[in-house]
Design a protein around this motif. Structure first.
Motif, PDB file in Angstrom:
ATOM      1  N   GLU A  30      44.834  32.853 -28.009  1.00  0.00           N
ATOM      2  CA  GLU A  30      44.970  33.847 -29.148  1.00  0.00           C
ATOM      3  C   GLU A  30      46.403  33.105 -29.831  1.00  0.00           C
ATOM      4  OE1 GLU A  30      45.901  37.551 -27.843  1.00  0.00           O
ATOM      5  OE2 GLU A  30      47.717  37.244 -27.056  1.00  0.00           O
ATOM      6  N   GLY A  71      42.267  35.558 -32.664  1.00  0.00           N
ATOM      7  CA  GLY A  71      41.569  35.284 -31.205  1.00  0.00           C
ATOM      8  C   GLY A  71      40.467  36.033 -30.871  1.00  0.00           C
ATOM      9  N   GLN A  81      35.542  35.498 -32.971  1.00  0.00           N
ATOM     10  CA  GLN A  81      36.754  35.609 -33.357  1.00  0.00           C
ATOM     11  C   GLN A  81      37.088  36.433 -34.339  1.00  0.00           C
ATOM     12  OE1 GLN A  81      37.630  33.410 -30.543  1.00  0.00           O
ATOM     13  NE2 GLN A  81      39.212  32.927 -31.951  1.00  0.00           N
TER      14      GLN A  81
END
Length: 450
Positions: free
Chosen positions: A333, A369, A395
């Motif tokens: 992330e 992320g 994502q």
């Protein structure tokens, strides 16, 4: 008797100084902040349910000086708000200085040089009540944390154990005002699974939990030894003109003239398993400070990449709590953000020269992320769902903006009165179809320091 006298002579043992002579060379210092705040709306969401609160925060006390003639030392303790009175060793280091104070070597547990606001860890050092989002502290409502929300890349006041070397070539106009390199233990895991020294009460190490592994952004663990073999290198370089060429940290609000630009970076591995492909973090940032007397402008940008692992849910968002936790899936992330802050004089008290300062600031942090979910089934040990990777991952990018306006008035050399209004806009996905509510806070703080 002769052998004892000869041994003492060879070791050149010097008698300890008289206690009165030692205390003359010690400077006692400390600070604490008594705060009152009101948080809205009435039911803001998952992170907070107390709307009106009085609390103590930013409690530090310590000393610095010289016991011997050559080597100064610094000792400082902290009482985090969440520890309910437990005292932690915050800093304990000694300095070795060479070349007319231009080269400094610091050993022990020290404040890691990263950015501008990391150095302003005490409430009497920074003008506002809440800190910028990229340096948010878990001891205050600096940040609203929810599932998939961004987190601070580098929370303020990070101290660590290791060695630091700094060079200050201040006599040369176009050379950097500071060059620093350091090697420290680095961040650890959120769950404190120490592998330090064996003792009979704990001859094994707790395994990785089903909830996975993530980094201790908020410095909840206050360990005096590392949890793995990997050490974290980092560095900082700063260029300055005018009064800001002086070595930092320097608190906000002083009447200075100058400009300073800094670049910082750090890399480390935080997981206990020490695998070849372990959980790493990479952080870099840049900061700018401009000041003309009581008019100041500061800005900063920080970028971080963090590996982390969580349990994997199935198509029904259930987690198999019997799965092998040594092989949990791992993702990356990105947390990044910036802030801009300005301060300016509003009113000056006749007689003592104290000035009422106004503060305006804008903050943003973002997270890019994998989208996370709460498991539909509860963990057997706690009875609560855990965050997990969904069966079909995607994502996402989430963000939090923060708007701040405040006043700072130094009543005297030991008391500072602060007031502030802050508003957080939350842009994260709903959880269980519950909309994520924005937060506002009105706060007043009385800071005592000595």
């Amino acid at each position: 008797m002769k052998k004892t006298f000869l041994l003492l002579s060879l070791l050149q043992i010097t008698p300890l100084a008289h206690p009165k002579e030692i205390t003359k060379n010690l400077n006692l210092n400390g600070s604490m902040s008594l705060n009152f705040r009101t948080v809205g709306p009435r039911r803001p969401g998952y992170e907070y349910q107390i709307q009106t609160q009085v609390y103590l925060s930013d409690i530090f006390f310590g000393m610095d000086g010289k016991i011997s003639e050559k080597y100064p030392f610094l000792l400082e303790f902290q009482i985090p708000t969440a520890s309910q009175g437990q005292i932690n060793l915050y800093r304990f280091s000694t300095n070795f200085r060479y070349w007319d104070e231009k080269l400094k070597l610091e050993l022990g547990k020290f404040l890691v040089p990263f950015g501008h606001y990391n150095e302003l860890y005490r409430a009497d050092k920074f003008l506002s009540i809440t800190k910028p989002l990229i340096y948010a502290s878990p001891d205050n409502l600096d940040l609203v944390l929810r599932l998939n929300s961004p987190r601070p890349p580098f929370s303020a006041g990070y101290t660590d154990i290791g060695a630091r070397a700094s060079y200050y070539p201040n006599s040369y106009r176009w050379l950097p005002s500071e060059l620093t390199a350091y090697l420290v233990n680095g961040f650890g895991e959120v769950g404190n699974r120490l592998r330090t020294f064996p003792y009979t009460g704990k001859l094994n190490v707790q395994g990785r939990p089903i909830s996975g592994v993530n980094m201790d952004f908020g410095h909840l663990n206050n360990n005096l030894a590392d949890n793995n073999n990997n050490k974290a290198p980092g560095g900082r370089i700063a260029f300055a003109l005018g009064d800001l060429k002086i070595p930092f940290p320097v608190e906000e609000g002083l009447e200075l003239k100058g400009v300073r630009v800094g670049l910082s970076g750090m890399y480390g591995r935080y997981d206990l398993e020490e695998a070849v492909f372990g959980q790493d973090y990479r952080i870099c940032g840049t900061d700018l400070l401009f000041q003309y007397k009581n008019f100041s402008f500061s800005g900063e940008y920080v970028y971080s990449e963090t590996d982390f692992s969580l349990a994997q849910a199935d198509a029904n968002d259930n987690v198999d709590f019997a799965q092998n936790t040594d092989n949990l899936p791992s993702k990356i992330e990105i947390n990044r953000g910036f802030y801009f802050q300005s301060s300016f004089p509003i009113w000056q008290v006749k007689g003592n020269g104290k000035k009422l300062l106004g503060i305006l600031a804008f903050n943003r942090i973002e997270r890019s992320g994998p989208k996370l979910i709460f498991s539909r089934n509860a963990e057997p040990k706690t009875g609560l769902p855990i965050s997990a990777f969904p069966n079909q991952g995607n994502q996402i990018t989430t963000k939090i903006d923060k708007y701040t306006g405040g006043l700072n008035f130094p009543i005297n050399n030991n008391l500072i009165l602060k007031t502030e209004y802050s508003y957080w806009t939350i842009n994260v996905p709903p959880v269980d179809n519950a909309r994520q509510t924005n937060i506002n806070q009105i706060a007043t703080s009385l800071v005592f320091s000595f």
